[in-house]
Enzyme design. Structure first.
Site: not given
Ligand code: UT7
Length: 336
Positions: A113, A263, A293
């Site tokens: 990124c 970004h 992204n």
């Molecule tokens: O350029 C750098 C690249 N990456 C980033 O910048 C990403 C940075 N991180 C993020 O943007 C966020 O952490 C995410 C958008 C990836 C995830 O959001 P979050 O609020 O941190 O969610 P989480 O990973 O803690 O997951 C929450 C829940 C989980 O379920 P449980 O364990 O609470 O039952 C996941 O399994 O959401 C679930 N989950 C989904 N649900 C529906 C994970 N992916 C998905 C999905 N659809 N696609």
């Protein structure tokens, strides 16, 4: 002194639009979850046979056209990508061939990124020492073919998209005392390898012999793996820090920024960066809603669109900042 100036920009995204509902039909996710967590509404995916070098080439041709130049007028090509067409050689030489030029050096940058900012830093150094006058800097990515478009890969598959952005850079002689002279004022880049495995694709890798096996594939090691919350936490502190570093280095303040292009990792990250810096909506540009992204391509695509939308006037101060896998991050300040 010589200053690096931006002659023109270009971009290309694939025609195929993939909505959140399209993803919900092939994996366990919802439009609501994706919008709420990331702000993304749709992204673009390539059609079979469309490569990152094709997208990068189209973006470059647009930039060349807008500058009234031809590929033969470029002294050097720098391509930032984490999704090269092939393991080797780099995407740069394929782009060079498609652009119809030969014997122009091609450098591939592998900083995810932050790749565009790392590439900008190299281009600027080469331009300022007089090694090359005109540099074509491209960020291009094809994520879709590497994402695991199923339930197991849903945490990353919903975030990333395909696309390319290009800028044409040229060295211009400016008076050192002229604070209003257009061009790049500074680039700051950083890395912290302690977090390398927090966002990575482990396999294929030459660390393994052979570099990929059926067992690797079955174990899901070819999937992008991300500790989302850790990435989020670091991104929202490192980007504001890098912006402040850039301002301090140039004796400027946040009030001087006319447009910030972060970004495009996640709309929530961009909004937190904006809040941390105390910037109003009209001084920050986001388009992740439409493209997801696109890693190394996100800044040049956003720059291209923001310019076309008239968000930056001549003389305005543009700030770029990025954060991503590595971890790597950085910032740049440009007098437009
Ligand atoms: O350029 C750098 C690249 N990456 C980033 O910048 C990403 C940075 N991180 C993020 O943007 C966020 O952490 C995410 C958008 C990836 C995830 O959001 P979050 O609020 O941190 O969610 P989480 O990973 O803690 O997951 C929450 C829940 C989980 O379920 P449980 O364990 O609470 O039952 C996941 O399994 O959401 C679930 N989950 C989904 N649900 C529906 C994970 N992916 C998905 C999905 N659809 N696609």
């Amino acid at each position: 002194m010589i200053r690096t100036t931006f002659l023109s920009t270009g971009m290309r995204v694939p025609d195929r639009v993939v909505t959140n509902d399209d993803l919900a039909s092939i994996m366990d996710t919802t439009d609501e979850w994706i919008r709420q967590r990331s702000g993304i509404e749709e992204r673009r995916w390539v059609e079979e046979g469309e490569a990152g070098s094709d997208l990068g080439c189209a973006a470059s041709e647009m930039a060349l056209d807008r500058a009234g130049l031809e590929a033969a007028d470029v002294d050097c090509i720098i391509v930032a990508t984490l999704s090269p067409d092939h393991f080797f050689p780099g995407t740069g030489v394929f782009m060079q061939r498609k652009l119809g030029v030969s014997d122009v050096p091609c450098l591939d940058v592998r900083n995810q990124c932050s790749g565009f900012l790392y590439g900008l830093s190299v281009a600027d150094a080469w331009i300022r020492v007089g090694q090359y006058r005109r540099v074509l800097l491209v960020g291009t990515e094809v994520h879709s073919t590497g994402l695991h478009r199923n339930d197991a890969g849903r945490d990353t598959a919903v975030l990333f998209g395909d696309g390319a952005g290009a800028v044409l850079l040229e060295g211009r002689e400016v008076d050192e005392s002229d604070e209003t002279a257009a061009g790049l004022l500074s680039v700051h880049i950083h890395a912290d390898g302690r977090h390398a495995e927090k966002l990575w694709v482990e396999v294929p890798g030459s660390k393994y012999d052979p570099l990929i096996t059926h067992e690797h594939i079955d174990a899901g090691l070819t999937r992008p793996m991300m500790e989302g919350r850790e990435v989020f936490k670091h991104a929202t502190s490192r980007m504001p820090e890098a912006v402040r570093e850039a301002l301090d280095a140039n004796g400027l303040t946040i009030d001087d920024i006319d447009l910030l292009i972060p970004h495009q990792a996640n709309l929530r990250i961009s909004q937190m960066v904006q809040r941390a810096l105390g910037l109003t909506d009209d001084r920050v540009y986001n388009n992740i809603q439409r493209y997801g992204n696109t890693t190394a391509a996100s800044i040049p695509i956003a720059l291209h669109e923001s310019l076309d939308e008239g968000r930056l006037s001549p003389g305005g101060l543009l700030c770029l900042t990025a954060f991503g896998s590595g971890f790597t991050w950085g910032s740049a300040l440009i007098r437009w």
